[in-house]
Design an enzyme around this catalytic site. Sequence first.
Site, short mmCIF file in Angstrom:
data_model
loop_
_atom_site.label_atom_id
_atom_site.label_comp_id
_atom_site.label_asym_id
_atom_site.label_seq_id
_atom_site.Cartn_x
_atom_site.Cartn_y
_atom_site.Cartn_z
N ASP A 8 16.76 27.48 51.20
CA ASP A 8 16.88 26.44 52.22
C ASP A 8 17.90 26.90 53.25
OD1 ASP A 8 16.70 24.08 53.60
OD2 ASP A 8 17.84 22.89 52.15
N ASP A 102 12.03 25.68 57.41
CA ASP A 102 13.23 26.38 56.97
C ASP A 102 13.46 26.37 55.46
OD1 ASP A 102 13.67 23.56 57.19
OD2 ASP A 102 15.82 23.91 57.05
N GLU A 103 12.47 26.01 54.67
CA GLU A 103 12.65 26.07 53.22
C GLU A 103 11.34 26.37 52.52
OE1 GLU A 103 13.49 22.49 50.94
OE2 GLU A 103 12.93 21.25 52.66
#
Length: 349
Positions: A8, A102-103
Amino acid sequence: MKKIIHVDLDSYYASVEMRDNPSLRGIPLAVGGKNGRGVISTSNYEARAFGVRSAMSTAKALQLCPSLTVVSGNMEKYRVVSKQIHEIFSRYTDVIEPLSLDEAYLDVTDSKMFNGSATLIAQDIRQSIERELNLTASAGVSPLKFVSKVASDINKPNGICVVPPDKIQEFIDQLDLGKINGVGKVTLEKLNKLGLYNGSDVKAFDQSTLISRFGKFGHILWQRCHGIDEREIIVERVRKSVGVEKTYSIDIQNLRECIETIDLLFIELEKRLEKVLHDKLITKLGVKLKFNDFQLTTVEHKHDKMNKQFFIELCEQAFARSQGRSVRLVGLNVRVEPKESTDQLQLSL
């Protein structure tokens, strides 16, 4: 035993902005709507120290932190960087489940890199992201998806938390239930009223009572607290909907203005659908309204093609629920299904 990494990025949108504009570093920063009626998408850790959080109104954020700098987001830039991040992920495994820009989850069970050490792989991923993109990421490593996700948040920012197989149950026993995905504020309050605060409390609680109070989620929670999470990494997610929406700087007071907005949103929605309808079919149309008290209402009905008049009729139904409240957001949504699944359904009838 599985080896699952959850990676993350730290305060992603804000971190990209700070990277690209060093003058923004070290000060309270948020990305989102800049006017008083906007909403915060992401805040950096300096801003979070004042209580600024994502999904908070910009007006509230500025009350908490008068020195807050708010910048408008640039989704195209964030998507480009996201592709670079996911390219780094793909160097370590093909079994990747993206959760957002983003993860992602990475299954490195069969990886031979670093002699199969998931911990060293996670460290190298983080170092590659920092070295190549000048961004930091946190990671959680464990045999279970939900534990890896929880673990990735423990040593943020720019940290790693490893929960080895022999420590899984100990980790879960001490885990605050509010950190488990799916346990929101209301559910947590209900659990607390039953005397349930951490994993060990649930583990010792009667399963049938938990299911009677919380339904299917009660069973899931009981399993999680017993160290059971058999979910596989989903390599490819099937897109199930396409939507567009508009938030107003000044509230809409009547149905006519809502319908005028549908004219504009309909055009944008058609453009977005062009990119996905080559292998999908429309199954539902829906309209979403957010009122001035931030309450959402959605009306959806089955429909097999784009139809502006149908959206208007759905909007009329949604607006009827306003009870005198003004409207701050109008959204259109289309549910889609792969053609294959639709064909199979027809064949089975």
